[in-house]
Enzyme design. Structure first.
Site, short mmCIF file in Angstrom:
data_model
loop_
_atom_site.label_atom_id
_atom_site.label_comp_id
_atom_site.label_asym_id
_atom_site.label_seq_id
_atom_site.Cartn_x
_atom_site.Cartn_y
_atom_site.Cartn_z
N TRP A 324 0.84 -1.20 0.00
CA TRP A 324 0.00 0.00 0.00
C TRP A 324 0.88 1.26 0.00
CZ3 TRP A 324 -0.32 4.16 3.33
CH2 TRP A 324 -1.43 5.00 3.18
N HIS A 325 2.03 1.17 0.71
CA HIS A 325 2.88 2.36 0.82
C HIS A 325 3.56 2.72 -0.49
CE1 HIS A 325 2.38 1.92 5.17
NE2 HIS A 325 2.77 3.18 5.25
N GLY A 326 3.80 1.75 -1.35
CA GLY A 326 4.43 2.11 -2.61
C GLY A 326 4.70 0.92 -3.50
#
Length: 474
Positions: A324-326
């Site tokens: 989700w973060h990257g």
């Protein structure tokens, strides 16, 4: 528009004055918030407003359709449409280039040259946050925890609410949406508490995070030439940078919301005083952790079932959180490392051991608590190296050079100016750990501290490199 910009310094008072002194009717205030939110977001790139509006319209209609039917298959079909649409939007803009590049590299690894190319798609700011926010609405309506709204302006304002639009906290529809229905009265004490949060958030961002960022950027970019000790300090500086950057943003977002009579959920609770990794994740980015808990971990079975199922669920939740973060393998490894750190607690049944406040009845922590806090901080900081690195190669080289003991001691002196600030910051947070935020001061001294903080913000904003908030890229 950045919170730490001249534009926002002008924008906020104008909206505030119009909101409380010109447009006093609830429906008009909501329209003003919606327009202000679109201006705030469009200041970055107005073209991507169409995505927010599209996401808003789709979930608004799906919510109303869910209300009209009690037939299970039809309700599930509507929920799936929402999931596919929102996650599809997120997947296309955030992960398309990642999957195409990895697809090409995989074929090239076995000697097959691919000629496909990525589209170099720009990642819209905040798409991960407002996508999860709209999803929470549809899921809660599907679960019949929330009545779908017929008020489109209120719903659109909930999705685009400018204080937390681009980096959270990720609000649940059950908490924030009903606040758009109720008449809001100006509350002086509530507004003052908001101003304190904004001030403290700016101190964390401008004074601590941006100062650390200068050192972190230099050390990570030149990691092959730095000493082992400097690399250790670089990782520690990044641990403080990301905490002060993101919690600073959250403080400003929560504080700004209070100026308009809204209450947002808490997003950080002094995470670096955690005694184990489970406690850390109960205190760090609380809105995202609880979102994954309620909409992914519990539906998977949570902590029920066999040990194998529990371990699977823990890895799923942390790997998805990393992704989700990257769209980079560094974030996936970061998530995987946190799952590994969590595993001994899960197997030993100790993941809920530290629910009480650290040093709850004493001024200072015990020796055992100091070791636990330092241990948790060390493994967390180690994982941050992967989070900060631009590639797995850089992360591995960085860690290898830390353990190059032939080059461990020299060259740390030039990074020492920030250390007194970090020590003072930790002391201040420690003695404030039972309070909502660390700027609650004794009445006799508060004016002096407020003036000092304001001076520091102005000074550092003028001499240091101004940087965007880290979480804008997610």
């Amino acid at each position: 528009m950045l919170f730490n910009s001249i534009e926002f310094l002008i924008f906020l008072p104008i909206v505030f004055l119009l909101y409380w002194f010109v447009f006093k009717k609830l429906s008009i205030q909501n329209v003003l918030i919606l327009i202000a939110s679109y201006v705030f977001y469009g200041w970055w790139d107005w073209r991507f407003l169409s995505l927010i509006i599209l996401s808003t319209v789709v979930d608004y209609i799906l919510g109303l359709q869910l209300k009209k039917t009690t037939e299970k298959k039809q309700r599930k079909r509507l929920l799936i449409i929402s999931l596919v649409f929102n996650l599809g939007l997120l997947g296309f803009f955030k992960y398309y280039n990642f999957f195409i590049d990895n697809w090409i590299e995989a074929w090239e690894a076995i000697g097959v040259t691919m000629h496909a190319s990525s589209l170099n798609i720009i990642l819209p700011v905040g798409i991960s946050f407002y996508t999860f926010q709209t999803l929470s609405y549809t899921i809660d309506v599907y679960r019949e925890k929330l009545e779908p709204t017929k008020n489109f302006i209120a719903f659109a304002s909930f999705v685009a609410f400018f204080p937390q639009l681009v980096a959270g906290p990720i609000e649940r529809a059950t908490n924030l949406l009903p606040q758009f229905y109720k008449k809001r009265e100006f509350n002086y004490d509530f507004a003052v508490s908001g101003m304190k949060l904004i001030l403290w958030g700016l101190v964390k961002k401008v004074v601590i995070a941006d100062s650390c960022a200068v050192l972190v950027n230099r050390i990570f970019e030149n990691h092959q030439d730095e000493s082992g000790l400097a690399l250790c300090m670089g990782a520690i500086y990044f641990a403080f940078q990301i905490y002060c950057d993101f919690s600073g943003y959250s403080d400003i977002a929560i504080g700004t919301s209070r100026l308009f009579g809204f209450k947002l959920m808490r997003n950080f609770n002094y995470p670096y005083f955690s005694r184990d990794i489970a406690e850390f994740w109960r205190r760090w980015h609380i809105s995202l952790s609880t979102w994954f808990r309620d909409y992914l971990y519990i539906p998977l079975g949570g902590s029920r079932g066999s040990l194998k199922i529990k371990i699977r669920n823990v890895f799923v939740i942390f790997l998805v959180s990393g992704f989700w973060h990257g769209a980079n393998w560094t974030f996936i490894i970061w998530g995987g490392l946190n799952a590994l750190f969590f595993l001994p607690l899960l197997i030993g049944g100790k993941n809920r051991k530290n629910l009480n406040e650290v040093a709850a009845t004493s001024i200072l922590p015990s020796f055992k608590e100091i070791l636990q806090i330092l241990g948790t901080f060390t493994i967390t900081t180690f994982a941050w190296i992967f989070f900060r690195a631009t590639s797995l190669t850089q992360a591995v080289e960085y860690i290898q050079n830390i353990f190059n003991f032939n080059n461990f001691i020299p060259d740390v002196i030039r990074h020492k100016k920030i250390i007194p600030f970090l020590v003072l910051f930790v002391i201040m947070e420690w003695f404030s750990r039972r309070q909502e935020y660390a700027i609650v001061l004794d009445k006799k001294y508060r004016i002096v501290f407020y003036m000092l903080f304001a001076f520091m913000i102005l000074y550092y904003a003028s001499v240091d490199e101004k940087s965007s908030f880290i979480y804008f890229q997610f």
